[in-house]
Design a protein around this motif. Structure first.
Motif, PDB file in Angstrom:
ATOM      1  N   MET A  26       1.008 -13.234  32.828  1.00 34.85           N
ATOM      2  CA  MET A  26       1.029 -12.156  31.749  1.00 34.85           C
ATOM      3  C   MET A  26       2.347 -12.732  30.502  1.00 34.85           C
ATOM      4  SD  MET A  26       1.322  -8.250  31.586  1.00 34.85           S
ATOM      5  CE  MET A  26      -0.164  -8.221  32.507  1.00 34.85           C
ATOM      6  N   LYS A  27       1.984 -12.828  29.474  1.00 40.62           N
ATOM      7  CA  LYS A  27       2.822 -13.271  28.384  1.00 40.62           C
ATOM      8  C   LYS A  27       3.704 -11.971  27.560  1.00 40.62           C
ATOM      9  CE  LYS A  27       1.330 -17.833  27.266  1.00 40.62           C
ATOM     10  NZ  LYS A  27       0.661 -18.706  26.334  1.00 40.62           N
ATOM     11  N   ASN A  28       2.778 -11.105  27.228  1.00 39.07           N
ATOM     12  CA  ASN A  28       3.448  -9.939  26.451  1.00 39.07           C
ATOM     13  C   ASN A  28       2.288  -8.920  26.367  1.00 39.07           C
ATOM     14  OD1 ASN A  28       1.932 -10.576  24.280  1.00 39.07           O
ATOM     15  ND2 ASN A  28       3.195 -12.085  23.929  1.00 39.07           N
ATOM     16  N   VAL A  29       2.955  -7.726  25.967  1.00 42.19           N
ATOM     17  CA  VAL A  29       2.258  -6.506  25.508  1.00 42.19           C
ATOM     18  C   VAL A  29       2.494  -6.046  24.302  1.00 42.19           C
ATOM     19  CG1 VAL A  29       1.594  -4.132  26.287  1.00 42.19           C
ATOM     20  CG2 VAL A  29       2.057  -5.839  28.110  1.00 42.19           C
ATOM     21  N   LYS A  30       1.401  -5.681  23.368  1.00 41.91           N
ATOM     22  CA  LYS A  30       1.487  -5.367  22.125  1.00 41.91           C
ATOM     23  C   LYS A  30       0.781  -4.272  21.717  1.00 41.91           C
ATOM     24  CE  LYS A  30       2.983 -10.082  20.460  1.00 41.91           C
ATOM     25  NZ  LYS A  30       2.465 -11.170  19.576  1.00 41.91           N
ATOM     26  N   PRO A  31       1.155  -3.379  20.866  1.00 39.39           N
ATOM     27  CA  PRO A  31      -0.034  -2.365  20.638  1.00 39.39           C
ATOM     28  C   PRO A  31      -0.769  -3.147  19.394  1.00 39.39           C
ATOM     29  CG  PRO A  31       2.191  -1.545  20.430  1.00 39.39           C
ATOM     30  CD  PRO A  31       2.729  -2.806  20.753  1.00 39.39           C
ATOM     31  N   PHE A  32      -1.935  -2.553  19.370  1.00 36.90           N
ATOM     32  CA  PHE A  32      -2.900  -3.383  18.365  1.00 36.90           C
ATOM     33  C   PHE A  32      -3.412  -2.114  17.828  1.00 36.90           C
ATOM     34  CE2 PHE A  32      -7.012  -4.720  16.924  1.00 36.90           C
ATOM     35  CZ  PHE A  32      -6.821  -6.372  17.078  1.00 36.90           C
ATOM     36  N   LEU A  33      -3.383  -2.130  16.288  1.00 36.96           N
ATOM     37  CA  LEU A  33      -4.011  -1.081  15.353  1.00 36.96           C
ATOM     38  C   LEU A  33      -5.224  -1.616  14.792  1.00 36.96           C
ATOM     39  CD1 LEU A  33      -0.405  -0.039  14.064  1.00 36.96           C
ATOM     40  CD2 LEU A  33      -1.586   0.950  16.039  1.00 36.96           C
ATOM     41  N   MET A  34      -6.073  -0.807  14.803  1.00 41.89           N
ATOM     42  CA  MET A  34      -7.298  -1.282  13.853  1.00 41.89           C
ATOM     43  C   MET A  34      -7.508  -0.022  12.901  1.00 41.89           C
ATOM     44  SD  MET A  34     -11.406  -1.494  15.006  1.00 41.89           S
ATOM     45  CE  MET A  34     -11.546   0.359  15.095  1.00 41.89           C
ATOM     46  N   PHE A  35      -7.281  -0.725  11.395  1.00 45.39           N
ATOM     47  CA  PHE A  35      -7.363   0.015  10.497  1.00 45.39           C
ATOM     48  C   PHE A  35      -8.895   0.084   9.862  1.00 45.39           C
ATOM     49  CE2 PHE A  35      -2.775  -0.913  10.555  1.00 45.39           C
ATOM     50  CZ  PHE A  35      -2.415   0.258  10.497  1.00 45.39           C
ATOM     51  N   GLN A  36      -8.867   1.198   9.224  1.00 46.04           N
ATOM     52  CA  GLN A  36     -10.617   1.107   8.245  1.00 46.04           C
ATOM     53  C   GLN A  36     -10.337   1.318   6.864  1.00 46.04           C
ATOM     54  OE1 GLN A  36     -14.012   2.873  10.506  1.00 46.04           O
ATOM     55  NE2 GLN A  36     -12.536   3.988  11.715  1.00 46.04           N
ATOM     56  N   GLY A  37     -10.989   0.756   6.074  1.00 43.93           N
ATOM     57  CA  GLY A  37     -10.981   1.170   4.514  1.00 43.93           C
ATOM     58  C   GLY A  37     -10.121   0.027   4.160  1.00 43.93           C
ATOM     59  N   GLY A  38      -9.911  -1.120   4.669  1.00 41.21           N
ATOM     60  CA  GLY A  38      -9.050  -2.382   4.015  1.00 41.21           C
ATOM     61  C   GLY A  38      -7.585  -1.987   3.772  1.00 41.21           C
ATOM     62  N   VAL A  39      -6.751  -1.113   4.695  1.00 41.65           N
ATOM     63  CA  VAL A  39      -5.539  -0.673   4.410  1.00 41.65           C
ATOM     64  C   VAL A  39      -4.325  -1.214   5.309  1.00 41.65           C
ATOM     65  CG1 VAL A  39      -6.543   1.438   3.249  1.00 41.65           C
ATOM     66  CG2 VAL A  39      -5.646   1.367   5.573  1.00 41.65           C
ATOM     67  N   ALA A  40      -4.808  -2.261   6.141  1.00 38.71           N
ATOM     68  CA  ALA A  40      -3.928  -2.680   7.034  1.00 38.71           C
ATOM     69  C   ALA A  40      -2.606  -3.430   6.206  1.00 38.71           C
ATOM     70  CB  ALA A  40      -4.702  -3.749   8.001  1.00 38.71           C
ATOM     71  N   GLU A  41      -2.843  -4.386   5.456  1.00 44.17           N
ATOM     72  CA  GLU A  41      -1.786  -4.843   4.703  1.00 44.17           C
ATOM     73  C   GLU A  41      -0.922  -3.903   4.054  1.00 44.17           C
ATOM     74  OE1 GLU A  41      -0.438  -9.019   2.004  1.00 44.17           O
ATOM     75  OE2 GLU A  41      -2.610  -8.192   2.331  1.00 44.17           O
ATOM     76  N   GLN A  42      -1.473  -2.881   3.318  1.00 45.33           N
ATOM     77  CA  GLN A  42      -0.603  -1.924   2.889  1.00 45.33           C
ATOM     78  C   GLN A  42       0.201  -1.111   3.864  1.00 45.33           C
ATOM     79  OE1 GLN A  42      -3.165   0.884   0.651  1.00 45.33           O
ATOM     80  NE2 GLN A  42      -1.507   2.370   0.221  1.00 45.33           N
ATOM     81  N   ALA A  43      -0.362  -0.704   4.986  1.00 46.99           N
ATOM     82  CA  ALA A  43       0.149   0.116   6.024  1.00 46.99           C
ATOM     83  C   ALA A  43       1.394  -0.736   6.362  1.00 46.99           C
ATOM     84  CB  ALA A  43      -0.630   0.376   7.174  1.00 46.99           C
ATOM     85  N   MET A  44       1.318  -2.069   6.867  1.00 43.06           N
ATOM     86  CA  MET A  44       2.118  -3.089   7.356  1.00 43.06           C
ATOM     87  C   MET A  44       3.497  -2.999   6.168  1.00 43.06           C
ATOM     88  SD  MET A  44       0.588  -6.104   9.169  1.00 43.06           S
ATOM     89  CE  MET A  44      -0.334  -6.808   7.707  1.00 43.06           C
ATOM     90  N   THR A  45       3.064  -3.179   4.982  1.00 42.26           N
ATOM     91  CA  THR A  45       3.993  -3.198   3.828  1.00 42.26           C
ATOM     92  C   THR A  45       4.865  -1.992   3.698  1.00 42.26           C
ATOM     93  OG1 THR A  45       2.506  -4.896   2.579  1.00 42.26           O
ATOM     94  CG2 THR A  45       4.485  -3.599   1.545  1.00 42.26           C
ATOM     95  N   TYR A  46       4.225  -0.857   3.860  1.00 39.86           N
ATOM     96  CA  TYR A  46       4.803   0.660   3.907  1.00 39.86           C
ATOM     97  C   TYR A  46       5.730   0.607   5.050  1.00 39.86           C
ATOM     98  CZ  TYR A  46       4.925   5.654   4.085  1.00 39.86           C
ATOM     99  OH  TYR A  46       5.334   7.192   4.057  1.00 39.86           O
TER     100      TYR A  46
END
Length: 259
Positions: free
Chosen positions: A1-21
């Motif tokens: 096992m290499k690592n564990v990361k939370p994985f977030l699935m956004f709807q409405g095309g806002v993933a980049e906006q959320a990351m930037t925020y």
């Protein structure tokens, strides 16, 4: 096992906006990589196929779903952030709650110096904590489990309900009517309980006459299906939460009051 990361699935095309925020709010944070859809799809051009970012050293992955789903993020999973100062926690909370919803208004609940729980504008749940001096997070989380919402005052919950309603152009009078319908308190009795800073659990459980029609309340609020809540006190709390949620979402009063 290499690592564990939370994985977030956004709807409405806002993933980049959320990351930037998020990376603009939290120090030592950055976006590491982004791959985007082109004109060939299947997602909308420019939306995120997959991205990685870090908040204060914690890595996350995220995507923009090109499929519309019936589910969304739930407060049963939160990002827990430990702050260094009152100024920091106050500024973060006030910024993040502006276009979101308060689950536990920022305050002193006994398990730490200051704590707030909210859902932000993108649907992500955040628990912001400022520990007492020399208090570790494990102790803080343990005490939070013991206290939870039961020992919050009815007045604090009431203020949260009012704020949620007014953000959606509903009124204090409508919130009062819902609480009177649910509990059987008169307006004078309600105001007296709020002034006395009665804890929220006895405010509900010792109410004059809980409305028998409350068992008709069904659906999801704060990521929880209210009719399936087994613990009796929490079920009553979620019933009332659901009514206020319906108010904020624009439902008419006659439908909210099951008439």
């Amino acid at each position: 096992m290499k690592n564990v990361k939370p994985f977030l699935m956004f709807q409405g095309g806002v993933a980049e906006q959320a990351m930037t925020y998020y990376t603009s709010l939290i120090e030592d944070s950055k976006i590491h990589s982004i791959s985007r859809y082109g004109t060939e799809g299947p997602g909308k051009a420019g939306t995120v196929i997959q991205a990685e970012f870090a908040l204060k050293g914690q890595s996350f992955m995220c995507i923009d779903s090109y499929v519309d789903h019936d589910f969304a993020f739930t407060p049963s999973f939160s990002i827990y952030l430990t702050c260094d100062s009152e100024k920091e926690i106050d500024e973060l909370y006030e910024t993040m709650v502006q276009k979101g919803n308060a689950l536990m208004p920022i305050g002193d609940y006994g398990f730490s110096k200051k704590f707030g729980w909210l859902v932000d504008q993108f649907g992500i749940s955040w628990q912001l904590n400022l520990p007492h001096a020399h208090q570790d997070d494990a102790r803080s989380e343990s005490l939070m489990t013991e206290h939870k919402i039961y020992k919050m005052t009815a007045a604090k919950i009431y203020d949260c309900y009012i704020a949620k309603a007014e953000r959606k152009n509903r009124t204090k009078e409508e919130v009062d009517e819902i609480i009177r319908w649910f509990t059987g308190y008169s307006q004078d009795q309600l105001e007296a309980e709020l002034a006395q800073e009665t804890a929220f659990a006895p405010f509900l459980l010792e109410a004059p006459a809980l409305n028998p029609s409350r068992t008709l309340i069904k659906g999801v609020v704060c990521g929880v299906r209210v009719e399936n809540v087994e613990e009796p006190t929490m079920r009553e709390i979620r019933y009332l939460d659901k009514l206020i949620d319906e108010l904020a979402k624009g439902k008419s009063m006659d439908k909210i009051l099951r008439q």
